[in-house]
Design a protein around this motif. Structure first.
Motif, PDB file in Angstrom:
ATOM      1  N   THR A 135      -9.391  -4.223   5.675  1.00  0.00           N
ATOM      2  CA  THR A 135     -10.305  -3.375   4.909  1.00  0.00           C
ATOM      3  C   THR A 135      -9.625  -2.954   3.613  1.00  0.00           C
ATOM      4  N   ILE A 136     -10.260  -3.297   2.512  1.00  0.00           N
ATOM      5  CA  ILE A 136      -9.730  -2.973   1.181  1.00  0.00           C
ATOM      6  C   ILE A 136     -10.455  -1.743   0.644  1.00  0.00           C
ATOM      7  N   ALA A 137      -9.702  -0.819   0.100  1.00  0.00           N
ATOM      8  CA  ALA A 137     -10.290   0.396  -0.472  1.00  0.00           C
ATOM      9  C   ALA A 137      -9.717   0.635  -1.863  1.00  0.00           C
ATOM     10  N   LEU A 138     -10.511   1.309  -2.671  1.00  0.00           N
ATOM     11  CA  LEU A 138     -10.075   1.737  -3.999  1.00  0.00           C
ATOM     12  C   LEU A 138      -9.702   3.212  -3.892  1.00  0.00           C
TER      13      LEU A 138
ATOM     14  N   VAL B   1     -12.417   4.777  -1.375  1.00  0.00           N
ATOM     15  CA  VAL B   1     -13.765   4.229  -1.225  1.00  0.00           C
ATOM     16  C   VAL B   1     -13.626   2.787  -0.760  1.00  0.00           C
ATOM     17  N   GLU B   2     -14.230   2.474   0.389  1.00  0.00           N
ATOM     18  CA  GLU B   2     -14.118   1.117   0.908  1.00  0.00           C
ATOM     19  C   GLU B   2     -14.790   0.134  -0.045  1.00  0.00           C
TER      20      GLU B   2
ATOM     21  N   SER C 293       0.823  -1.217   0.000  1.00  0.00           N
ATOM     22  CA  SER C 293       0.000   0.000   0.000  1.00  0.00           C
ATOM     23  C   SER C 293       0.852   1.260   0.000  1.00  0.00           C
ATOM     24  N   HIS C 294       1.953   1.248   0.748  1.00  0.00           N
ATOM     25  CA  HIS C 294       2.812   2.431   0.824  1.00  0.00           C
ATOM     26  C   HIS C 294       3.348   2.786  -0.561  1.00  0.00           C
ATOM     27  N   ASP C 295       3.841   1.783  -1.294  1.00  0.00           N
ATOM     28  CA  ASP C 295       4.383   2.030  -2.626  1.00  0.00           C
ATOM     29  C   ASP C 295       3.295   2.478  -3.595  1.00  0.00           C
TER      30      ASP C 295
ATOM     31  N   LEU D 139      -5.867  -0.499  -5.457  1.00  0.00           N
ATOM     32  CA  LEU D 139      -6.523  -1.212  -4.365  1.00  0.00           C
ATOM     33  C   LEU D 139      -5.533  -1.297  -3.214  1.00  0.00           C
ATOM     34  N   VAL D 140      -5.868  -0.660  -2.107  1.00  0.00           N
ATOM     35  CA  VAL D 140      -4.943  -0.559  -0.985  1.00  0.00           C
ATOM     36  C   VAL D 140      -5.636  -1.054   0.282  1.00  0.00           C
TER      37      VAL D 140
END
Length: 298
Positions: A269-272, A160-161, A129-131, A145-146
């Motif tokens: 929790t995955i978010a766009l 957006v979750e 996610s950081h990258d 998708l992070v």
């Protein structure tokens, strides 16, 4: 300040050589040097320290470089947005995702998107996610998708979750069941288990280690440093157990025993995410719609 001048500036900054930069942007070297000097006059500051055989950025150049890259990336996005034309017949989507999501969530969604829009080229970048947040911020990705919460909150991003996904414990069917054979295990049951652990930078690594520490123990690693496929392979070989997303475990097929975590369990929790200051291209917005539609209610 001209767009072309920024192109030349970035080329010199990346090559650290005026002649090679001129070749890169297909312009004569004297013309490139003249445009750089014109840009410096307009900005009122030198951008490069010019020593014989050694070109380095000044403080002003260091400050301008990320902004120039972002401007050029935005212009590139604008060109592709216009080039998509009507009915999404052609174009591209640059999507970033964590490796586990590339394995679990994305294959079915991307297949459906490709079936509907075969002319759209999909460019996928795997990373933590950081990258991915960094790549979004500099304009190298349209969507990502992070895993929330983000490693460093970024007001420049809109998230957006998409879904909340349970994590499960996977082990080799030939090894003893984790948690003394119970149908579900607690995080505390992992104390004393040898864990197969992801490399640094993996969101799952940080989540698992934090959960173990919250239960008062340090996890014991049998193997560490792998990507998702390697971790699953090491578990199949009986080297230890691993905590992975349920979708990944379901897709991994034979050779793995899947044990759920007892309530309250562990989930992610995955978010766009996309940049707040630039609307994603039309094709990216359509992929976003399909992702949200596919995961609605998950």
């Amino acid at each position: 300040m001209q767009f072309q001048q920024l192109q030349y500036f970035v080329a010199v900054a990346e090559t650290r050589h005026f002649t090679r930069a001129a070749e890169l942007v297909h312009v004569a070297q004297p013309s490139l040097s003249q445009q750089i000097r014109s840009l410096e006059r307009e900005l009122g500051a030198e951008l490069f320290r010019r020593a014989r055989g050694n070109i380095t950025l000044t403080d002003a150049g260091e400050a301008l470089l990320p902004l120039a890259r972002r401007i050029l990336a935005d212009a590139d996005t604008a060109r592709h947005e216009v080039a998509e034309l009507v009915q999404l017949r052609r174009g591209r989507v640059r999507l970033g995702a964590t490796p586990s999501l590339c394995t679990g969530l994305l294959p079915d969604v991307l297949r459906a998107f490709h079936d509907r829009y075969p002319g759209i080229r999909l460019l996928i970048e795997e990373g933590g996610s950081h990258d991915l947040v960094r790549e979004l911020a500099r304009g190298a990705l349209d969507l990502a998708l992070v895993v929330l919460p983000l490693p460093t909150p970024s007001p420049a991003l809109t998230t957006v979750e998409v879904l909340r996904e349970d994590l499960v414990v996977v082990s080799s069917p030939e090894a003893a069941r984790p948690g003394r054979g119970r149908r579900s295990v607690r995080i505390s049951d992992l104390e004393g288990e040898r864990l197969v652990m992801f490399r640094h930078g993996y969101d799952l690594r940080e989540l698992t280690v934090a959960a173990c520490r919250a239960e008062g123990f340090e996890p014991d690693f049998a193997v560490e440093g792998g990507e998702m496929d390697a971790v699953l392979g090491f578990v199949r070989a009986g080297l230890g157990v691993a905590v992975v997303p349920r979708m990944v475990a379901t897709r991994a097929g034979r050779g793995l025993r899947v044990t759920p975590l007892a309530r309250p369990g562990l989930y992610r929790t995955i978010a766009l995410a996309h940049r707040s200051d630039v609307a994603p291209p039309r094709a990216a917005r359509e992929l976003q719609r399909m992702l949200l539609s596919t995961t609605a209610g998950s």
